[in-house]
Scaffold this motif. Structure first.
Motif, PDB file in Angstrom:
ATOM      1  N   ALA A  46       0.802  -1.229   0.000  1.00 43.37           N
ATOM      2  CA  ALA A  46       0.000   0.000   0.000  1.00 43.37           C
ATOM      3  C   ALA A  46       0.831   1.273   0.000  1.00 43.37           C
ATOM      4  CB  ALA A  46      -0.930   0.004   1.212  1.00 43.37           C
ATOM      5  N   HIS A  47       2.008   1.239   0.610  1.00 41.11           N
ATOM      6  CA  HIS A  47       2.774   2.474   0.797  1.00 41.11           C
ATOM      7  C   HIS A  47       3.116   3.113  -0.543  1.00 41.11           C
ATOM      8  CE1 HIS A  47       4.864   5.438   2.986  1.00 41.11           C
ATOM      9  NE2 HIS A  47       6.081   5.017   2.720  1.00 41.11           N
ATOM     10  N   GLY A  48       2.638   4.334  -0.736  1.00 41.99           N
ATOM     11  CA  GLY A  48       2.921   5.072  -1.959  1.00 41.99           C
ATOM     12  C   GLY A  48       1.929   4.856  -3.081  1.00 41.99           C
ATOM     13  N   ARG A  49       0.962   3.960  -2.882  1.00 40.53           N
ATOM     14  CA  ARG A  49       0.009   3.655  -3.948  1.00 40.53           C
ATOM     15  C   ARG A  49      -1.375   4.219  -3.626  1.00 40.53           C
ATOM     16  NH1 ARG A  49       2.019  -0.917  -7.132  1.00 40.53           N
ATOM     17  NH2 ARG A  49       3.858  -1.806  -6.095  1.00 40.53           N
ATOM     18  N   LEU A 105       2.786  19.036  -5.968  1.00 36.54           N
ATOM     19  CA  LEU A 105       2.604  17.880  -5.091  1.00 36.54           C
ATOM     20  C   LEU A 105       1.910  16.798  -5.903  1.00 36.54           C
ATOM     21  CD1 LEU A 105       2.563  16.694  -2.127  1.00 36.54           C
ATOM     22  CD2 LEU A 105       0.266  17.659  -1.959  1.00 36.54           C
ATOM     23  N   VAL A 106       2.460  15.582  -5.878  1.00 36.64           N
ATOM     24  CA  VAL A 106       1.842  14.438  -6.538  1.00 36.64           C
ATOM     25  C   VAL A 106       1.641  13.360  -5.479  1.00 36.64           C
ATOM     26  CG1 VAL A 106       2.076  12.634  -8.286  1.00 36.64           C
ATOM     27  CG2 VAL A 106       2.900  14.953  -8.767  1.00 36.64           C
ATOM     28  N   THR A 107       0.404  13.122  -5.107  1.00 41.81           N
ATOM     29  CA  THR A 107       0.113  12.203  -4.011  1.00 41.81           C
ATOM     30  C   THR A 107      -0.872  11.130  -4.429  1.00 41.81           C
ATOM     31  OG1 THR A 107      -0.802  12.029  -1.766  1.00 41.81           O
ATOM     32  CG2 THR A 107      -1.649  13.816  -3.150  1.00 41.81           C
ATOM     33  N   SER A 108      -0.725   9.956  -3.846  1.00 42.26           N
ATOM     34  CA  SER A 108      -1.666   8.867  -4.087  1.00 42.26           C
ATOM     35  C   SER A 108      -2.918   9.001  -3.229  1.00 42.26           C
ATOM     36  CB  SER A 108      -0.986   7.523  -3.810  1.00 42.26           C
ATOM     37  OG  SER A 108       0.061   7.307  -4.729  1.00 42.26           O
ATOM     38  N   ALA A 109      -2.926   9.947  -2.300  1.00 34.98           N
ATOM     39  CA  ALA A 109      -4.124  10.230  -1.505  1.00 34.98           C
ATOM     40  C   ALA A 109      -5.136  11.005  -2.352  1.00 34.98           C
ATOM     41  CB  ALA A 109      -3.752  11.047  -0.276  1.00 34.98           C
ATOM     42  N   ASN A 110      -6.404  10.963  -1.944  1.00 34.41           N
ATOM     43  CA  ASN A 110      -7.358  11.810  -2.643  1.00 34.41           C
ATOM     44  C   ASN A 110      -7.247  13.251  -2.113  1.00 34.41           C
ATOM     45  OD1 ASN A 110      -8.795  11.871  -0.232  1.00 34.41           O
ATOM     46  ND2 ASN A 110     -10.627  10.874  -1.038  1.00 34.41           N
ATOM     47  N   HIS A 111      -7.974  14.151  -2.765  1.00 35.74           N
ATOM     48  CA  HIS A 111      -7.817  15.575  -2.470  1.00 35.74           C
ATOM     49  C   HIS A 111      -8.158  15.900  -1.014  1.00 35.74           C
ATOM     50  CE1 HIS A 111      -8.723  19.922  -2.590  1.00 35.74           C
ATOM     51  NE2 HIS A 111      -7.879  19.965  -3.596  1.00 35.74           N
TER      52      HIS A 111
END
Length: 217
Positions: A46-49, A105-111
């Protein structure tokens, strides 16, 4: 000392600008217990995805509508769980000192989750943010980093990316950017890359030609 030159800087979020490990492990731990999954295997993947990629990887037989509902529920729980998220040392001050038109910022989390965590950690929200809603194919694919470069008006090889996890490091390297590892990840994706444990001692200078010169301790 390591010196890098670029025209823009792009950050991952979790593990790179903020540390939400305690919250993430608790929520995914509950998910693993509910679905009788191995929590160590789940966390390693999961980490980073993106959350949805993890849900579908570990519950492959779930209909898409149910998988999406489960993803939305997990993200809502994460966004609504306060406490336990802090900045990576020096991240807030470092980000504040960068030219605002050169940062993404590029994140795998939602906004919503990204907003919540950045605010709790006291880290500035960049002008360009690509959360999971804006990136159809998540890390380790390079799509998010390629789009960030395009939005910042620079070529991918003119970008320095700060990342912490294998999936993100693979994505950043595949985009053609220069990459800095944040933290202690030591897998193949980090081989040969410069590394920092925090942003204290990291400096940036804007040269006369507009390029950014980064100095890493």
């Amino acid at each position: 000392m390591t010196t890098l030159t670029c025209r823009a800087i792009v950050f991952d979020m979790d593990g790179t600008l903020v540390d939400s490990t305690a919250v993430v492990e608790r929520i995914w731990g509950d998910f693993a217990a509910e679905h009788e999954l191995d929590v160590d295997d789940l966390l390693a993947f999961a980490h980073g995805r993106q959350t949805h990629d993890t849900v579908t990887r570990f519950l492959p037989g779930l209909p898409e509508v149910e998988a999406r509902a489960l993803t939305d529920g997990l993200q809502a729980v994460e966004a609504g769980t306060g406490g336990g998220t802090v900045e990576i040392p020096g991240a807030a001050a470092f980000l504040e000192g960068l030219p605002t038109d050169r940062v993404a910022l590029v994140t795998s989390a939602n906004h919503d989750l990204a907003r919540s965590r950045m605010a709790e950690a006291g880290v500035t929200w960049p002008a360009v943010v690509l959360a999971s809603e804006q990136v159809a194919v998540g890390k380790p694919a390079p799509d998010g980093y390629l789009l960030a470069a395009r939005l910042l008006g620079v070529a991918p090889d003119e970008v320095v990316v700060f990342e912490d996890a294998a999936a993100g490091l693979e994505a950043a390297r595949a985009s053609g950017a220069s990459v800095v590892v944040v933290g202690d990840h030591d897998g193949p994706a980090a081989d040969g890359l410069p590394r920092i444990t925090g942003y204290e001692g990291v400096s940036v200078t804007v040269r006369d030609d507009g390029t950014l010169e980064l100095t890493l301790p």
